[in-house]
Design a protein around this motif. Structure first.
Motif, mmCIF file in Angstrom:
data_model
loop_
_atom_site.group_PDB
_atom_site.id
_atom_site.type_symbol
_atom_site.label_atom_id
_atom_site.label_comp_id
_atom_site.label_asym_id
_atom_site.label_seq_id
_atom_site.Cartn_x
_atom_site.Cartn_y
_atom_site.Cartn_z
ATOM 1 N N LEU A 1 0.830 -1.208 0.000
ATOM 2 C CA LEU A 1 0.000 0.000 0.000
ATOM 3 C C LEU A 1 0.859 1.252 0.000
ATOM 4 N N ARG A 2 1.926 1.247 0.778
ATOM 5 C CA ARG A 2 2.822 2.400 0.796
ATOM 6 C C ARG A 2 3.464 2.605 -0.573
ATOM 7 N N SER A 3 3.819 1.503 -1.224
ATOM 8 C CA SER A 3 4.385 1.586 -2.568
ATOM 9 C C SER A 3 3.372 2.171 -3.551
ATOM 10 N N PHE A 4 2.117 1.764 -3.420
ATOM 11 C CA PHE A 4 1.054 2.300 -4.282
ATOM 12 C C PHE A 4 0.910 3.804 -4.090
ATOM 13 N N ILE A 5 0.871 4.250 -2.854
ATOM 14 C CA ILE A 5 0.722 5.671 -2.562
ATOM 15 C C ILE A 5 1.910 6.465 -3.120
ATOM 16 N N LEU A 6 3.108 5.946 -2.921
ATOM 17 C CA LEU A 6 4.310 6.650 -3.383
ATOM 18 C C LEU A 6 4.379 6.749 -4.895
ATOM 19 N N SER A 7 3.809 5.788 -5.589
ATOM 20 C CA SER A 7 3.938 5.756 -7.047
ATOM 21 C C SER A 7 2.866 6.558 -7.774
ATOM 22 N N ARG A 8 1.952 7.169 -7.044
ATOM 23 C CA ARG A 8 0.932 7.999 -7.703
ATOM 24 C C ARG A 8 1.581 9.270 -8.237
ATOM 25 N N ASN A 9 1.084 9.746 -9.380
ATOM 26 C CA ASN A 9 1.499 11.064 -9.869
ATOM 27 C C ASN A 9 0.317 11.763 -10.502
ATOM 28 N N VAL A 10 0.400 13.061 -10.537
ATOM 29 C CA VAL A 10 -0.731 13.882 -10.984
ATOM 30 C C VAL A 10 -1.022 13.666 -12.465
ATOM 31 N N ASP A 11 0.013 13.715 -13.294
ATOM 32 C CA ASP A 11 -0.187 13.712 -14.748
ATOM 33 C C ASP A 11 -0.869 12.456 -15.254
ATOM 34 N N SER A 12 -0.635 11.314 -14.607
ATOM 35 C CA SER A 12 -1.211 10.056 -15.104
ATOM 36 C C SER A 12 -2.729 10.033 -14.979
ATOM 37 N N ASN A 13 -3.303 10.928 -14.175
ATOM 38 C CA ASN A 13 -4.755 11.001 -14.026
ATOM 39 C C ASN A 13 -5.373 12.176 -14.791
ATOM 40 N N ASP A 14 -4.545 12.873 -15.575
ATOM 41 C CA ASP A 14 -5.002 14.042 -16.327
ATOM 42 C C ASP A 14 -5.181 13.657 -17.784
ATOM 43 N N TYR A 15 -6.374 13.185 -18.131
ATOM 44 C CA TYR A 15 -6.622 12.696 -19.486
ATOM 45 C C TYR A 15 -6.486 13.840 -20.497
ATOM 46 N N GLY A 16 -5.520 13.711 -21.389
ATOM 47 C CA GLY A 16 -5.339 14.701 -22.454
ATOM 48 C C GLY A 16 -5.057 16.106 -21.964
ATOM 49 N N ASP A 17 -4.508 16.235 -20.741
ATOM 50 C CA ASP A 17 -4.247 17.562 -20.153
ATOM 51 C C ASP A 17 -5.514 18.419 -20.075
ATOM 52 N N LEU A 18 -6.637 17.756 -19.849
ATOM 53 C CA LEU A 18 -7.919 18.465 -19.854
ATOM 54 C C LEU A 18 -8.406 18.854 -18.460
ATOM 55 N N PHE A 19 -7.673 18.470 -17.405
ATOM 56 C CA PHE A 19 -8.205 18.699 -16.066
ATOM 57 C C PHE A 19 -8.375 20.187 -15.760
ATOM 58 N N LYS A 20 -7.341 20.974 -15.942
ATOM 59 C CA LYS A 20 -7.446 22.402 -15.625
ATOM 60 C C LYS A 20 -8.485 23.106 -16.484
ATOM 61 N N PRO A 21 -8.511 22.874 -17.806
ATOM 62 C CA PRO A 21 -9.582 23.486 -18.608
ATOM 63 C C PRO A 21 -10.975 23.031 -18.182
ATOM 64 N N ALA A 22 -11.113 21.752 -17.825
ATOM 65 C CA ALA A 22 -12.425 21.248 -17.405
ATOM 66 C C ALA A 22 -12.842 21.878 -16.084
ATOM 67 N N LYS A 23 -11.902 21.992 -15.160
ATOM 68 C CA LYS A 23 -12.212 22.598 -13.865
ATOM 69 C C LYS A 23 -12.620 24.061 -14.038
#
Length: 205
Positions: free
Chosen positions: A128-150
């Motif tokens: 679980l600690r490994s899972f938490i450490l390996s998260r990154n923001v960009d991998s959840n930003d589909y097509g760099d659309l998060f900021k424009p969508a927000k």
């Protein structure tokens, strides 16, 4: 706060739309999910990070979503899975009781990534600690659309996501104009019913 979650917060920033985790949920998942995750729940609650691009969620709310995605697949018999996190565009992070963070589904494309667990069943806190450490923001930003969508649609609540309408698997375009703020559970269930779940080529299960 432990060092691992401090690193996670340095990467993702503070929480949004935080909800306290009731004792009943802690009891429900003790022995099914890592004690380390339950400690994080107890200290930090269920909430979003990086303005809502990634959410640590209540698995009970997503039991139907898990069942709908895994029904008829090899995963249904492979392990008992719980959804512990999801992205703003519907990336789904499953935790197997025996195999840990071994399955991720990209719901908008009906594609999965499965990996053989590096950890034994008695090493789930470490996993679980490994899972938490390996998260990154960009991998959840589909097509760099998060900021424009927000900016266009407003911030997400804990039960919301940004969804393409019509869905990409119906042939809809993956553009900002076709994004809407939708209820996560309902939309994820709909996406599970459109196309058969297929592996990414680099999955090894």
């Amino acid at each position: 706060m432990d060092e691992i979650f401090s690193i996670f917060l340095d990467t993702f920033g503070g929480p949004v739309d935080r909800r306290e985790v009731p004792a009943s949920s802690m009891k429900r998942y003790r022995g099914k999910l890592p004690n380390q995750l339950l400690e994080y729940w107890d200290e930090h609650g269920w909430c979003g990070y990086a303005d809502g691009i990634l959410w640590l969620v209540n698995p009970q709310e997503y039991e139907g979503v898990v069942a709908s995605w895994l029904e008829g697949t090899k995963f249904e018999q492979f392990d008992n899975y719980h959804l512990i996190a999801r992205g703003a565009f519907g990336d789904l992070y499953f935790w197997g009781e025996k195999t840990g963070a071994s399955l991720k589904i990209t719901s908008v494309l009906s594609r999965y990534t499965a990996r053989t667990s590096l950890y034994a069943e008695d090493e789930m806190d470490k996993a679980l600690r490994s899972f938490i450490l390996s998260r990154n923001v960009d991998s959840n930003d589909y097509g760099d659309l998060f900021k424009p969508a927000k900016k266009k649609l407003g911030p997400l609540r804990h039960d919301e996501m940004y969804g393409f309408v019509p869905a990409l698997m119906f042939g809809g375009p993956d553009t900002l104009d076709h994004l809407e703020k939708v209820k996560a559970v309902e939309h994820l269930t709909l996406l599970s019913q459109i196309a058969e779940l297929q592996p990414y080529s680099f999955s090894d299960l």
